[in-house]
Design an enzyme around this catalytic site. Structure first.
Site, mmCIF file in Angstrom:
data_model
loop_
_atom_site.group_PDB
_atom_site.id
_atom_site.type_symbol
_atom_site.label_atom_id
_atom_site.label_comp_id
_atom_site.label_asym_id
_atom_site.label_seq_id
_atom_site.Cartn_x
_atom_site.Cartn_y
_atom_site.Cartn_z
ATOM 1 N N ASP A 109 13.733 -24.549 58.925
ATOM 2 C CA ASP A 109 13.814 -25.619 57.924
ATOM 3 C C ASP A 109 15.249 -25.953 57.508
ATOM 4 O O ASP A 109 15.462 -26.835 56.672
ATOM 5 C CB ASP A 109 12.982 -25.242 56.684
ATOM 6 C CG ASP A 109 13.367 -23.894 56.095
ATOM 7 O OD1 ASP A 109 14.041 -23.099 56.784
ATOM 8 O OD2 ASP A 109 12.986 -23.629 54.947
ATOM 9 N N GLU A 192 20.435 -9.557 55.468
ATOM 10 C CA GLU A 192 21.765 -9.859 55.999
ATOM 11 C C GLU A 192 22.692 -8.668 55.819
ATOM 12 O O GLU A 192 23.369 -8.228 56.746
ATOM 13 C CB GLU A 192 22.372 -11.076 55.276
ATOM 14 C CG GLU A 192 21.583 -12.378 55.411
ATOM 15 C CD GLU A 192 20.541 -12.576 54.324
ATOM 16 O OE1 GLU A 192 20.219 -11.583 53.606
ATOM 17 O OE2 GLU A 192 20.039 -13.703 54.176
HETATM 18 C C1 UGA Z 1 14.636 -17.558 51.033
HETATM 19 C C2 UGA Z 1 16.040 -17.157 50.686
HETATM 20 O O1 UGA Z 1 16.731 -18.261 50.143
HETATM 21 C C3 UGA Z 1 16.762 -16.626 51.916
HETATM 22 O O2 UGA Z 1 18.077 -16.246 51.585
HETATM 23 C C4 UGA Z 1 16.010 -15.484 52.482
HETATM 24 O O3 UGA Z 1 16.580 -15.075 53.711
HETATM 25 C C5 UGA Z 1 14.574 -15.873 52.721
HETATM 26 O O4 UGA Z 1 13.981 -16.465 51.567
HETATM 27 C C6 UGA Z 1 13.804 -14.624 53.014
HETATM 28 O O5 UGA Z 1 12.775 -14.425 52.415
HETATM 29 O O6 UGA Z 1 14.251 -13.826 53.799
HETATM 30 P P1 UGA Z 1 13.540 -19.581 52.202
HETATM 31 O O7 UGA Z 1 14.139 -20.827 52.727
HETATM 32 O O8 UGA Z 1 12.741 -19.644 50.945
HETATM 33 O O9 UGA Z 1 14.717 -18.565 51.993
HETATM 34 O O10 UGA Z 1 12.650 -18.846 53.279
HETATM 35 P P2 UGA Z 1 11.778 -19.533 54.418
HETATM 36 O O11 UGA Z 1 12.495 -20.672 55.032
HETATM 37 O O12 UGA Z 1 10.400 -19.754 53.913
HETATM 38 O O13 UGA Z 1 11.697 -18.340 55.464
HETATM 39 C C7 UGA Z 1 12.821 -17.905 56.204
HETATM 40 C C8 UGA Z 1 12.477 -17.944 57.706
HETATM 41 O O14 UGA Z 1 11.389 -17.072 57.973
HETATM 42 C C9 UGA Z 1 12.049 -19.334 58.172
HETATM 43 O O15 UGA Z 1 12.593 -19.598 59.455
HETATM 44 C C10 UGA Z 1 10.535 -19.244 58.225
HETATM 45 O O16 UGA Z 1 9.983 -20.072 59.229
HETATM 46 C C11 UGA Z 1 10.283 -17.774 58.514
HETATM 47 N N1 UGA Z 1 9.045 -17.254 57.882
HETATM 48 C C12 UGA Z 1 8.739 -17.526 56.581
HETATM 49 C C13 UGA Z 1 8.177 -16.472 58.620
HETATM 50 O O17 UGA Z 1 8.411 -16.225 59.819
HETATM 51 N N2 UGA Z 1 7.031 -15.982 58.031
HETATM 52 C C14 UGA Z 1 6.712 -16.235 56.735
HETATM 53 O O18 UGA Z 1 5.651 -15.776 56.258
HETATM 54 C C15 UGA Z 1 7.591 -17.033 55.994
HETATM 55 MN MN MN Z 2 14.060 -21.842 54.410
#
Ligand code: UGA
Ligand code: MN
Length: 248
Positions: A109, A192
């Site tokens: 995203d 990280e």
């Molecule tokens: C938030 C924080 O702002 C980040 O700094 C943090 O790394 C991240 O959460 C995290 O939880 O690690 P956010 O943008 O809310 O970031 O997180 P998402 O974009 O929903 O998820 C991060 C990545 O993991 C995405 O590429 C998403 O596709 C993937 N993801 C998310 C999964 O593979 N499984 C899930 O259940 C949720």
């Molecule tokens: Mn995100």
């Protein structure tokens, strides 16, 4: 130099839209290998059909999050099983003697300026740069003095040695082979920091990119979740032709 672009992704209504937009950014980048790691038990047919559309080399991996980490939705280590699977894939498939490759974690995203790829491609060991739209400060960035990283500007320091965003660094592939057991922890918020610590990164060896960290070339954008469409009152069989497949 090749760029391994690692994208964690997961099943939800926005997934295909996100991957389409990202794939169409990556189409503009040469010498890029896309590793799409999906948080589900099996690969999705729809995504298998989508990925070839971008004419870039890719690998599609099913890498579900172990269910023990799903109990607390506020502390879910998102994207960790995905990134671990991608790192394993690189360790198994990349020629250990070839240091002409750089690894970058690009969430499905986020938003990427094409200049980012020129910047990270020259990473000798580890490079860092600002990320926009992160946290309450609106940006997360290394602080640079005389061309060296002297600290970090981040709204959630949390006693981390490297308070940086996942999108704010790139590493040379040789680090993965130098530290063959280095991995990303299943610990939300500390992915990280622990990963970079496992690679024994020192502050003085960080290569600042994006004009000494004065430009934002990547944004931590987030897609608003749309409410689920209202359940169809009419049975599918009564829908006019093409609509039935669209709404499947
Ligand atoms: C938030 C924080 O702002 C980040 O700094 C943090 O790394 C991240 O959460 C995290 O939880 O690690 P956010 O943008 O809310 O970031 O997180 P998402 O974009 O929903 O998820 C991060 C990545 O993991 C995405 O590429 C998403 O596709 C993937 N993801 C998310 C999964 O593979 N499984 C899930 O259940 C949720
Ligand atoms: Mn995100």
């Amino acid at each position: 130099t090749l760029i391994y672009f690692i994208t964690p992704t997961y099943p939800r209504r926005e997934q295909i839209a996100e991957l389409t937009r990202l794939g169409q950014t990556l189409m503009h980048v040469s010498r890029l290998y896309w590793i799409v790691a999906d948080d589900r038990p099996d690969c999705s047919l729809q995504i298998m059909n989508l990925l070839p559309d971008f004419s870039i080399p890719y690998t599609y991996i099913a890498s579900p999050m172990p269910s023990i980490y799903k109990h607390n939705p506020n502390a879910m280590p998102r994207g960790v099983s995905n990134r671990r699977a991608a790192l394993n894939w690189i360790r198994l498939n990349h020629n250990i003697n070839d240091s002409n490759a750089v690894i970058y974690f690009g969430d499905d995203d986020n938003t990427f300026h094409l200049d980012l790829f020129k910047e990270i491609r020259t990473t000798k060991k580890i490079s860092m740069f600002p990320v926009g739209l992160v946290g309450e400060y609106g940006v997360s960035s290394p602080i640079i003095d005389k061309g060296k990283v002297v600290g970090f500007f981040d709204s959630w320091p949390a006693k981390r040695k490297f308070p940086v965003d996942m999108a704010g660094f790139a590493i040379n592939v040789q680090l993965l082979f130098k530290y063959p057991y280095a991995t990303m922890p299943y610990k939300a918020g500390f992915e990280e920091d622990r990963f970079l610590s496992a690679l024994a990164i020192r502050l003085d060896e960080i290569e600042p990119k994006a004009e000494n960290c004065t430009r934002i070339l990547v944004w931590h954008t987030q897609t608003a979740k749309k409410p689920k469409p209202i359940v169809m009152v009419r049975s599918k069989a009564t829908l006019p032709g093409s609509l039935a497949t669209l709404l499947d």
